[in-house]
Design a protein around this motif. Sequence first.
Motif, PDB file in Angstrom:
ATOM      1  N   UNK A  34       0.870  -1.167   0.000  1.00 56.11           N
ATOM      2  CA  UNK A  34       0.000   0.000   0.000  1.00 56.11           C
ATOM      3  C   UNK A  34       0.911   1.223   0.000  1.00 56.11           C
ATOM      4  N   UNK A  35       0.342   2.369  -0.206  1.00 57.08           N
ATOM      5  CA  UNK A  35       1.120   3.600  -0.233  1.00 57.08           C
ATOM      6  C   UNK A  35       1.410   4.017   1.198  1.00 57.08           C
ATOM      7  N   UNK A  36       2.640   3.854   1.613  1.00 60.85           N
ATOM      8  CA  UNK A  36       2.972   3.977   3.029  1.00 60.85           C
ATOM      9  C   UNK A  36       2.900   5.394   3.563  1.00 60.85           C
ATOM     10  N   UNK A  37       2.888   6.373   2.703  1.00 61.26           N
ATOM     11  CA  UNK A  37       2.819   7.759   3.170  1.00 61.26           C
ATOM     12  C   UNK A  37       1.388   8.258   3.328  1.00 61.26           C
ATOM     13  N   UNK A  38       0.427   7.431   2.973  1.00 59.92           N
ATOM     14  CA  UNK A  38      -0.966   7.852   3.024  1.00 59.92           C
ATOM     15  C   UNK A  38      -1.715   7.199   4.182  1.00 59.92           C
ATOM     16  N   UNK A  39      -2.497   7.987   4.876  1.00 58.37           N
ATOM     17  CA  UNK A  39      -3.261   7.531   6.035  1.00 58.37           C
ATOM     18  C   UNK A  39      -4.164   6.355   5.675  1.00 58.37           C
ATOM     19  N   UNK A  40      -4.779   6.411   4.517  1.00 59.29           N
ATOM     20  CA  UNK A  40      -5.795   5.431   4.133  1.00 59.29           C
ATOM     21  C   UNK A  40      -5.264   4.010   4.042  1.00 59.29           C
ATOM     22  N   UNK A  41      -3.971   3.839   3.844  1.00 60.14           N
ATOM     23  CA  UNK A  41      -3.421   2.506   3.669  1.00 60.14           C
ATOM     24  C   UNK A  41      -3.281   1.709   4.957  1.00 60.14           C
TER      25      UNK A  41
END
Length: 126
Positions: A105-112
């Motif tokens: 998942x995109x590790x810099x994004x909260x949603x992940x």
Amino acid sequence: QVRLMESGGGSVQAGGSLRLSCTASGSFDINHDWLTGWFRRAPGKEREFVASVKWSTGGTYYSTFGEGRFTASRDNAKNTQYLEMNDLKPEDTAIYYCAAGRTPFTITEVAGYESWGKGTLVTDSS
């Protein structure tokens, strides 16, 4: 369900250091593709990515403001990740959150991230 508990926050003068800890429990399994991250939310701002650790490899990734000042690490035996923060600045004042998710998942994004701790407060005492 993974439960996360942060500790180590406090008040520190500019230039000082602090180490945050985050212990995972529940269904957290270091043998799977778990990644834990640190986020922070400063007063009046959105939650932002600070750093992350991939448990299977120990690989780390940092925000631009954390690179060179912050060090993320983990202790597999304790199911605990750490964030060592050095040369703290007034703008580092924030609530720091621990989060966990299973890659990719995109590790810099909260949603992940699937699970979040309640946060620990870091403030500038200067």
